[in-house]
Motif scaffolding. Structure first.
Motif, PDB file in Angstrom:
ATOM      1  N   LEU A   7       0.810  -1.214   0.000  1.00 58.24           N
ATOM      2  CA  LEU A   7       0.000   0.000   0.000  1.00 58.24           C
ATOM      3  C   LEU A   7       0.851   1.275   0.000  1.00 58.24           C
ATOM      4  O   LEU A   7       0.537   2.230  -0.711  1.00 58.24           O
ATOM      5  CB  LEU A   7      -0.968  -0.012   1.187  1.00 58.24           C
ATOM      6  CG  LEU A   7      -2.006   1.097   1.229  1.00 58.24           C
ATOM      7  CD1 LEU A   7      -2.814   1.188  -0.063  1.00 58.24           C
ATOM      8  CD2 LEU A   7      -2.932   0.904   2.418  1.00 58.24           C
ATOM      9  N   THR A   8       1.941   1.280   0.744  1.00 61.10           N
ATOM     10  CA  THR A   8       2.790   2.483   0.751  1.00 61.10           C
ATOM     11  C   THR A   8       3.406   2.733  -0.629  1.00 61.10           C
ATOM     12  O   THR A   8       3.514   3.887  -1.056  1.00 61.10           O
ATOM     13  CB  THR A   8       3.896   2.385   1.817  1.00 61.10           C
ATOM     14  OG1 THR A   8       4.622   1.163   1.631  1.00 61.10           O
ATOM     15  CG2 THR A   8       3.308   2.449   3.217  1.00 61.10           C
ATOM     16  N   ASP A   9       3.787   1.679  -1.346  1.00 55.13           N
ATOM     17  CA  ASP A   9       4.313   1.835  -2.702  1.00 55.13           C
ATOM     18  C   ASP A   9       3.232   2.351  -3.647  1.00 55.13           C
ATOM     19  O   ASP A   9       3.489   3.200  -4.498  1.00 55.13           O
ATOM     20  CB  ASP A   9       4.865   0.515  -3.239  1.00 55.13           C
ATOM     21  CG  ASP A   9       6.123   0.066  -2.511  1.00 55.13           C
ATOM     22  OD1 ASP A   9       6.724   0.896  -1.788  1.00 55.13           O
ATOM     23  OD2 ASP A   9       6.499  -1.113  -2.659  1.00 55.13           O
ATOM     24  N   GLU A  10       2.030   1.838  -3.487  1.00 55.57           N
ATOM     25  CA  GLU A  10       0.918   2.279  -4.330  1.00 55.57           C
ATOM     26  C   GLU A  10       0.604   3.754  -4.078  1.00 55.57           C
ATOM     27  O   GLU A  10       0.384   4.532  -5.010  1.00 55.57           O
ATOM     28  CB  GLU A  10      -0.311   1.407  -4.064  1.00 55.57           C
ATOM     29  CG  GLU A  10      -1.415   1.576  -5.070  1.00 55.57           C
ATOM     30  CD  GLU A  10      -1.135   0.919  -6.427  1.00 55.57           C
ATOM     31  OE1 GLU A  10      -2.085   0.766  -7.179  1.00 55.57           O
ATOM     32  OE2 GLU A  10       0.015   0.580  -6.742  1.00 55.57           O
ATOM     33  N   LEU A  11       0.603   4.149  -2.815  1.00 53.23           N
ATOM     34  CA  LEU A  11       0.341   5.550  -2.473  1.00 53.23           C
ATOM     35  C   LEU A  11       1.448   6.457  -3.010  1.00 53.23           C
ATOM     36  O   LEU A  11       1.175   7.579  -3.460  1.00 53.23           O
ATOM     37  CB  LEU A  11       0.185   5.716  -0.965  1.00 53.23           C
ATOM     38  CG  LEU A  11      -1.085   5.114  -0.374  1.00 53.23           C
ATOM     39  CD1 LEU A  11      -1.022   5.114   1.137  1.00 53.23           C
ATOM     40  CD2 LEU A  11      -2.309   5.852  -0.874  1.00 53.23           C
ATOM     41  N   THR A  12       2.682   5.992  -2.984  1.00 56.08           N
ATOM     42  CA  THR A  12       3.788   6.764  -3.554  1.00 56.08           C
ATOM     43  C   THR A  12       3.576   6.952  -5.047  1.00 56.08           C
ATOM     44  O   THR A  12       3.732   8.054  -5.574  1.00 56.08           O
ATOM     45  CB  THR A  12       5.136   6.062  -3.277  1.00 56.08           C
ATOM     46  OG1 THR A  12       5.305   5.938  -1.863  1.00 56.08           O
ATOM     47  CG2 THR A  12       6.297   6.821  -3.881  1.00 56.08           C
ATOM     48  N   TRP A  13       3.194   5.884  -5.744  1.00 57.86           N
ATOM     49  CA  TRP A  13       2.936   5.979  -7.186  1.00 57.86           C
ATOM     50  C   TRP A  13       1.804   6.971  -7.458  1.00 57.86           C
ATOM     51  O   TRP A  13       1.906   7.811  -8.359  1.00 57.86           O
ATOM     52  CB  TRP A  13       2.589   4.599  -7.761  1.00 57.86           C
ATOM     53  CG  TRP A  13       2.371   4.663  -9.248  1.00 57.86           C
ATOM     54  CD1 TRP A  13       3.311   4.494 -10.220  1.00 57.86           C
ATOM     55  CD2 TRP A  13       1.147   4.950  -9.926  1.00 57.86           C
ATOM     56  NE1 TRP A  13       2.740   4.654 -11.463  1.00 57.86           N
ATOM     57  CE2 TRP A  13       1.412   4.936 -11.307  1.00 57.86           C
ATOM     58  CE3 TRP A  13      -0.150   5.216  -9.506  1.00 57.86           C
ATOM     59  CZ2 TRP A  13       0.429   5.178 -12.275  1.00 57.86           C
ATOM     60  CZ3 TRP A  13      -1.132   5.465 -10.456  1.00 57.86           C
ATOM     61  CH2 TRP A  13      -0.845   5.439 -11.823  1.00 57.86           C
ATOM     62  N   VAL A  14       0.729   6.887  -6.678  1.00 59.54           N
ATOM     63  CA  VAL A  14      -0.416   7.789  -6.868  1.00 59.54           C
ATOM     64  C   VAL A  14       0.020   9.244  -6.648  1.00 59.54           C
ATOM     65  O   VAL A  14      -0.304  10.133  -7.441  1.00 59.54           O
ATOM     66  CB  VAL A  14      -1.586   7.406  -5.934  1.00 59.54           C
ATOM     67  CG1 VAL A  14      -2.650   8.490  -5.884  1.00 59.54           C
ATOM     68  CG2 VAL A  14      -2.201   6.075  -6.372  1.00 59.54           C
ATOM     69  N   ALA A  15       0.768   9.499  -5.577  1.00 59.14           N
ATOM     70  CA  ALA A  15       1.215  10.870  -5.281  1.00 59.14           C
ATOM     71  C   ALA A  15       2.141  11.409  -6.368  1.00 59.14           C
ATOM     72  O   ALA A  15       1.996  12.555  -6.817  1.00 59.14           O
ATOM     73  CB  ALA A  15       1.902  10.913  -3.923  1.00 59.14           C
ATOM     74  N   GLU A  16       3.090  10.582  -6.811  1.00 62.94           N
ATOM     75  CA  GLU A  16       4.017  11.025  -7.852  1.00 62.94           C
ATOM     76  C   GLU A  16       3.294  11.267  -9.177  1.00 62.94           C
ATOM     77  O   GLU A  16       3.573  12.237  -9.886  1.00 62.94           O
ATOM     78  CB  GLU A  16       5.138   9.993  -8.039  1.00 62.94           C
ATOM     79  CG  GLU A  16       6.109   9.961  -6.880  1.00 62.94           C
ATOM     80  CD  GLU A  16       7.100   8.810  -6.962  1.00 62.94           C
ATOM     81  OE1 GLU A  16       6.952   7.913  -7.839  1.00 62.94           O
ATOM     82  OE2 GLU A  16       8.027   8.791  -6.133  1.00 62.94           O
ATOM     83  N   THR A  17       2.355  10.414  -9.499  1.00 61.59           N
ATOM     84  CA  THR A  17       1.597  10.576 -10.737  1.00 61.59           C
ATOM     85  C   THR A  17       0.692  11.802 -10.662  1.00 61.59           C
ATOM     86  O   THR A  17       0.567  12.540 -11.632  1.00 61.59           O
ATOM     87  CB  THR A  17       0.774   9.307 -11.035  1.00 61.59           C
ATOM     88  OG1 THR A  17       1.674   8.190 -11.084  1.00 61.59           O
ATOM     89  CG2 THR A  17       0.031   9.415 -12.353  1.00 61.59           C
ATOM     90  N   ALA A  18       0.093  12.029  -9.507  1.00 60.77           N
ATOM     91  CA  ALA A  18      -0.746  13.219  -9.335  1.00 60.77           C
ATOM     92  C   ALA A  18       0.082  14.488  -9.501  1.00 60.77           C
ATOM     93  O   ALA A  18      -0.347  15.442 -10.157  1.00 60.77           O
ATOM     94  CB  ALA A  18      -1.422  13.204  -7.965  1.00 60.77           C
ATOM     95  N   ALA A  19       1.280  14.501  -8.935  1.00 65.63           N
ATOM     96  CA  ALA A  19       2.157  15.667  -9.062  1.00 65.63           C
ATOM     97  C   ALA A  19       2.570  15.873 -10.515  1.00 65.63           C
ATOM     98  O   ALA A  19       2.573  17.006 -11.017  1.00 65.63           O
ATOM     99  CB  ALA A  19       3.381  15.515  -8.173  1.00 65.63           C
ATOM    100  N   ALA A  20       2.911  14.796 -11.204  1.00 62.47           N
ATOM    101  CA  ALA A  20       3.322  14.908 -12.606  1.00 62.47           C
ATOM    102  C   ALA A  20       2.156  15.365 -13.479  1.00 62.47           C
ATOM    103  O   ALA A  20       2.333  16.181 -14.386  1.00 62.47           O
ATOM    104  CB  ALA A  20       3.861  13.573 -13.102  1.00 62.47           C
ATOM    105  N   THR A  21       0.969  14.867 -13.196  1.00 59.94           N
ATOM    106  CA  THR A  21      -0.216  15.261 -13.957  1.00 59.94           C
ATOM    107  C   THR A  21      -0.538  16.727 -13.722  1.00 59.94           C
ATOM    108  O   THR A  21      -0.861  17.461 -14.655  1.00 59.94           O
ATOM    109  CB  THR A  21      -1.420  14.376 -13.577  1.00 59.94           C
ATOM    110  OG1 THR A  21      -1.088  13.009 -13.846  1.00 59.94           O
ATOM    111  CG2 THR A  21      -2.657  14.748 -14.365  1.00 59.94           C
ATOM    112  N   ALA A  22      -0.426  17.164 -12.480  1.00 56.61           N
ATOM    113  CA  ALA A  22      -0.699  18.571 -12.160  1.00 56.61           C
ATOM    114  C   ALA A  22       0.327  19.480 -12.827  1.00 56.61           C
ATOM    115  O   ALA A  22      -0.014  20.552 -13.328  1.00 56.61           O
ATOM    116  CB  ALA A  22      -0.697  18.781 -10.655  1.00 56.61           C
ATOM    117  N   ALA A  23       1.577  19.043 -12.859  1.00 55.82           N
ATOM    118  CA  ALA A  23       2.635  19.860 -13.469  1.00 55.82           C
ATOM    119  C   ALA A  23       2.441  19.985 -14.977  1.00 55.82           C
ATOM    120  O   ALA A  23       2.724  21.014 -15.566  1.00 55.82           O
ATOM    121  CB  ALA A  23       4.005  19.262 -13.163  1.00 55.82           C
TER     122      ALA A  23
END
Length: 188
Positions: free
Chosen positions: A73-89
Motif C-alpha cells: 500500500l505504501t508503494d501504491e500511495l507513492t505511485w499515486v502521489a508522484e503521478t498526481a504531481a506529474a499530472t498537475a505539473a
C-alpha cells in the motif's frame, strides 16, 4: 440508504411521493411546511430498488481476491502521489490507470480503517473516488473501459462503486501481470 429532500407545490405531494415510490424503496414520508407559501418540504429515507429483472445483485471480488499480488500500500500511495504531481505539473487530465489505482488505494485504506475500527472519512473518500472512476468509464468512447463482468452503467455498479473498483483493479492487475510474463519476441 440515503435521504431525499423535495420542495414542491403542496398540491403535488401525492404525485411526487408516488414517483419516489416508483423509483426507490422508501420509508415514511415526512412533510413540513416550506418557507414559500403554497409549497411543502418532503423528507424521505430511500434505497435503490432491487433489479426489476429479478437478477441477483453482482458478486464482486472479495478485497483479498481483488488486491492479491497488488503492490504494498505504501508503494501504491507513492505511485499515486508522484503521478498526481506529474499530472498537475503537465496540466493534463488524469488517465484511467491513475483513477483506478487511486480509487483502489483509497479502498484499501478504508478497508484497513474498518479492520482497525478507526473512525474516519476514508470510506466516503474511497466511495467518491470510485464514483469518479465509474463516471470516467461511463463517459469513455465506445461505452467504457470496463474489463469485468459488470459494466459501469449498471445499477449494480451504481449501488456499490467500491465493488466495481475491486472488479476493475483485479482485471487490470491480471492484464499487467500477463504482459510482464509474456516472453519477449525473438530477434530475427
Amino acid at each position: 440508504m440515503f435521504e431525499i429532500r423535495v420542495v414542491c407545490d403542496a398540491d403535488d405531494t401525492g404525485p411526487v411521493t408516488a414517483a419516489l415510490e416508483a423509483a426507490f424503496r422508501i420509508g415514511a414520508v415526512r412533510q413540513y411546511p416550506s418557507r414559500t407559501p403554497g409549497q411543502a418540504r418532503l423528507y424521505v429515507t430511500a434505497d435503490h430498488q432491487p433489479d426489476p429483472a429479478g437478477r441477483p445483485a453482482a458478486v464482486w471480488p472479495s478485497p483479498d481476491a481483488a488486491y492479491a499480488g497488488a503492490p504494498v500500500l505504501t508503494d501504491e500511495l507513492t505511485w499515486v502521489a508522484e503521478t498526481a504531481a506529474a499530472t498537475a505539473a503537465s496540466s493534463g487530465p488524469a488517465d484511467r490507470t491513475f483513477c483506478l489505482r487511486r480509487a483502489a488505494a483509497l479502498d484499501r485504506i478504508a478497508l484497513l480503517d474498518d479492520t482497525l475500527h478507526v473512525s474516519s472519512d476514508t470510506p466516503e473518500v474511497a466511495t467518491e473516488a470510485a464514483r469518479r472512476l465509474l463516471a470516467l468509464d461511463r463517459n469513455a468512447d465506445g461505452g467504457g473501459h470496463s474489463a469485468g463482468t459488470v459494466p459501469p452503467h449498471t445499477l449494480d455498479a451504481a449501488r456499490d462503486p467500491r465493488g466495481y473498483v475491486r472488479q476493475e483493479y483485479a482485471a487490470w492487475h491480471r492484464r499487467n501481470l500477463a504482459a510482464v510474463d509474456r516472453p519477449a519476441p525473438e530477434a530475427p
